[in-house]
Motif scaffolding. Sequence first.
Motif: not given
Length: 462
Positions: A382-397, A441-445, A447-454
């Motif tokens: 996971l790459v944080n492309k923002t200008s602040k540190a982020l807490q995240f959680s990974l959750e299934p859709n 889905k990657v959730i931070s604060d 908000k869903v910040l990214d979605k990915v399929e595998t």
Amino acid sequence: MEVTFRDRTSTVTEDGKNRRWIYPKIIKGAFYRYRTWLSYVLLTLLFTGPFIKLNEEQLILLNIIERKFVFFGVVFLPQDFYIFVLASLTFLVFVLLFTLVFGRVWCGWACPQTIFMEMLFRKIEIWIEGDASKQKKLNASPLTGEKLFKKSLKHSIFIVLSFLIANIFLAYIIGSAEVLKIINEPITQHIAGFISIVIFTILFYLVFSKLRELVCVVICPYGRLQGVLLDSKSLVVAYDYIRGEPRGKRKRNNPTPDKGDCVDCDLCVQVCPTGIDIRNGTQLECINCTACIDACNSVMRKLNLAEDLIGFKSEENIKAQQEFRFGKRIYGYAAILLVMVTATATLIIRRTDIETTVLRAGGTLYQERDNGTVSNLYNAELVNKTSKALQFSLEPNQANCQIQIINKENKIGKGESVKITFFVIKPKKDIKEYKSTVSLKVISDGKVLDKVETTFIAPPNI
Ligand code: SF4
Ligand code: SF4
């Protein structure tokens, strides 16, 4: 009529051996005033740009060394390379089409080289040494106390300005915070930064005190491309030869019928910062600065003749003696640009704050668990492309999936990346096929910040 042609650039002497120093006269006409005001705005933006923060980031940063680019507070990392490529292509097409339609307006009105040269260094030179004729006289005179004083003062100010520009230039590359550190902390801690400032200061000083118009005429690749970018429909600073020729002296309010409107006063040549005569047609050296328009208009006004003998015109307009109009060609170019700008804007809008890459872990395809579930093991970055540190959680859709993260990483620093390993777990009863898709889905604060399929692999006999 005698046929002549130029076999040298305007900046070399007739024997081709020496530099012909250009002493442009300044005529303060309407275009000069517009350019002056525009240059104040652009200089203010240029000098304050590195110190303005948006989203805790510098407004514009082009850090080639760390491959980090910031535009209006949005950080672009190497992961955004595809956006960078499309944006660069769009910009290139914009420059090509803009030049094809409006000529070299950028050079005379917005290019930092011209703005610094004409609106800063040239003005200081005139303030210290006087106008073009006084400068010529001073340079030809023997060394006196006055000449030494004027030259030392001018070059000292040029060096200070070059030093300032070097710092600003570096602030756009390594960031204003780094430049302030180089200035405030001991030099020994910033040897490379200090050397860079010295090199850029020398470079800018040489550009604005010695090279000057040679940058636009000989060095700048955009300038060299003009020959292929312009055509007979391009709007450029041009002399209306149909109206102006045959040129020659005439009396005020007494037009000589056998003469055109050009009185051959040479003022358009005297004001040209690249030393050309625009009456010879569009030339490589012309930076569209419009100084010759102001000069000629001042002459036309004195003679009670219509202005714009030199003006923004295309070769076709002059030939047909028509005004410039927006035609199908320009609308066509605008449509191409619109498509490219929309594509780039869509990519930027759809760009996520966290970029997630999920790969199946090597080894076993699946694990059958005692509690009636099947799991698959994955690695993710996971790459944080923002200008602040982020807490995240990974959750299934999907409701019937569970995620079990093995390493307890849940924080990414700004501009940094983390690697996690996790299981996706599904109850056997819900698995219908050997290979299925799981959406995460990657959730931070909240908000869903990214979605990915595998893919999810189940035992074949299920
Ligand atoms: S020809 Fe006119 S517009 Fe072109 S560089 Fe010279 S003064 Fe400027
Ligand atoms: S300033 Fe105008 S009138 Fe004078 S030489 Fe140039 S084109 Fe002719």
